[in-house]
Write a protein that holds these residues in place. Sequence first.
Motif, mmCIF file in Angstrom:
data_model
loop_
_atom_site.group_PDB
_atom_site.id
_atom_site.type_symbol
_atom_site.label_atom_id
_atom_site.label_comp_id
_atom_site.label_asym_id
_atom_site.label_seq_id
_atom_site.Cartn_x
_atom_site.Cartn_y
_atom_site.Cartn_z
ATOM 1 N N ASN A 133 -25.324 34.666 70.718
ATOM 2 C CA ASN A 133 -24.381 34.078 69.779
ATOM 3 C C ASN A 133 -23.798 32.794 70.353
ATOM 4 N N ASP A 134 -23.518 31.831 69.493
ATOM 5 C CA ASP A 134 -22.851 30.612 69.930
ATOM 6 C C ASP A 134 -21.495 30.485 69.261
ATOM 7 N N PHE A 135 -20.903 31.641 68.938
ATOM 8 C CA PHE A 135 -19.611 31.649 68.269
ATOM 9 C C PHE A 135 -18.897 32.981 68.523
ATOM 10 N N ILE A 136 -17.618 33.011 68.204
ATOM 11 C CA ILE A 136 -16.843 34.248 68.155
ATOM 12 C C ILE A 136 -16.080 34.258 66.840
ATOM 13 N N PHE A 137 -15.603 35.426 66.439
ATOM 14 C CA PHE A 137 -14.721 35.520 65.278
ATOM 15 C C PHE A 137 -13.287 35.683 65.768
ATOM 16 N N VAL A 138 -12.386 34.942 65.158
ATOM 17 C CA VAL A 138 -10.973 34.948 65.546
ATOM 18 C C VAL A 138 -10.123 35.272 64.327
ATOM 19 N N TYR A 149 -18.458 27.773 69.758
ATOM 20 C CA TYR A 149 -18.055 27.381 71.098
ATOM 21 C C TYR A 149 -17.926 25.871 71.235
ATOM 22 N N HIS A 150 -18.867 25.139 70.611
ATOM 23 C CA HIS A 150 -18.872 23.689 70.786
ATOM 24 C C HIS A 150 -17.683 23.008 70.103
ATOM 25 N N ASP A 151 -16.962 23.741 69.227
ATOM 26 C CA ASP A 151 -15.792 23.160 68.570
ATOM 27 C C ASP A 151 -14.504 23.369 69.364
ATOM 28 N N ILE A 152 -14.540 24.265 70.341
ATOM 29 C CA ILE A 152 -13.330 24.580 71.114
ATOM 30 C C ILE A 152 -13.115 23.526 72.198
ATOM 31 N N LEU A 166 -9.247 23.165 68.401
ATOM 32 C CA LEU A 166 -10.602 22.817 67.999
ATOM 33 C C LEU A 166 -10.724 21.308 67.806
ATOM 34 N N SER A 167 -11.900 20.864 67.502
ATOM 35 C CA SER A 167 -12.126 19.433 67.312
ATOM 36 C C SER A 167 -11.288 18.861 66.184
ATOM 37 N N ASP A 168 -11.077 19.672 65.128
ATOM 38 C CA ASP A 168 -10.401 19.147 63.941
ATOM 39 C C ASP A 168 -9.189 19.945 63.482
ATOM 40 N N GLN A 169 -8.811 20.994 64.224
ATOM 41 C CA GLN A 169 -7.669 21.793 63.824
ATOM 42 C C GLN A 169 -7.210 22.669 64.987
ATOM 43 N N VAL A 170 -6.093 23.367 64.765
ATOM 44 C CA VAL A 170 -5.587 24.323 65.753
ATOM 45 C C VAL A 170 -5.420 25.678 65.070
ATOM 46 N N LEU A 171 -6.040 26.711 65.625
ATOM 47 C CA LEU A 171 -5.918 28.071 65.096
ATOM 48 C C LEU A 171 -4.884 28.845 65.907
#
Length: 235
Positions: A133-138, A149-152, A166-171
């Motif tokens: 996987n190249d992602f996680i669910f949050v 992952y590449h957006d973090i 992230l590149s374009d927002q904050v969670l």
Amino acid sequence: MSNKFKCVVVDDEPIAREIIESFIHKTPNLELIGSFQNAVETLNFLEKDNVDVYFLDINMPEINGLSLAKIINKKAHIIFTTAYRDYAIDGFDLNVIDYLLKPIAFDRFLQAIEKIPSPNKIKTAISNSEVHNDFIFVRSERKMIKVFYHDITYVESLSDYLKIHLSDQVLITRETITNISNKLPEKLFLRIHRSYIISIQKIHSYTNEFIEVSNKALPISRSFKESVLQKLAEM
């Protein structure tokens, strides 16, 4: 004869249900034979003797997971999946196999599978190195959000909450930095402080005291300094 555990998933959240389904599909000794959005839809399966494992959400409408667990065929095993820590004691009082707190990581899912009694079936362990996987669910704003992952850029701890930049927002998510650290691959992320995890790919520059990511200088704490500088020097 099949050597796979036959599994049923019950969860009223579509994304949460899809996550468990995907985990089942990528685990060689599991087979998905049913997936339902509520307990009522599951009733026809309750007397079937070919179900090995039920993955049950607890907080569901009409009939919750705790009530459903009490009437499930005793031959089947139960693993609870829920976003609410408060239900843990009730779950273990029902003698379930395990209790998984959302958001659920694949390695934690595998730990639960390994607890299923299986004298006649083959258990297949899968190491983290085999997970592609190249992602996680949050969980954020009552939804499970896919985060690549590449957006973090970096993760910032706020006690029991995290800011995932992230590149374009904050969670914002209710999670501990230790838990999120365990879910992120070491080859891509680096814990530099009790309050910060950074993306190695997003490092712009560093000194012995700070690492710069996205025009922000984040401190390297004394307890992490030796391991952090050693890893950076090896790159």
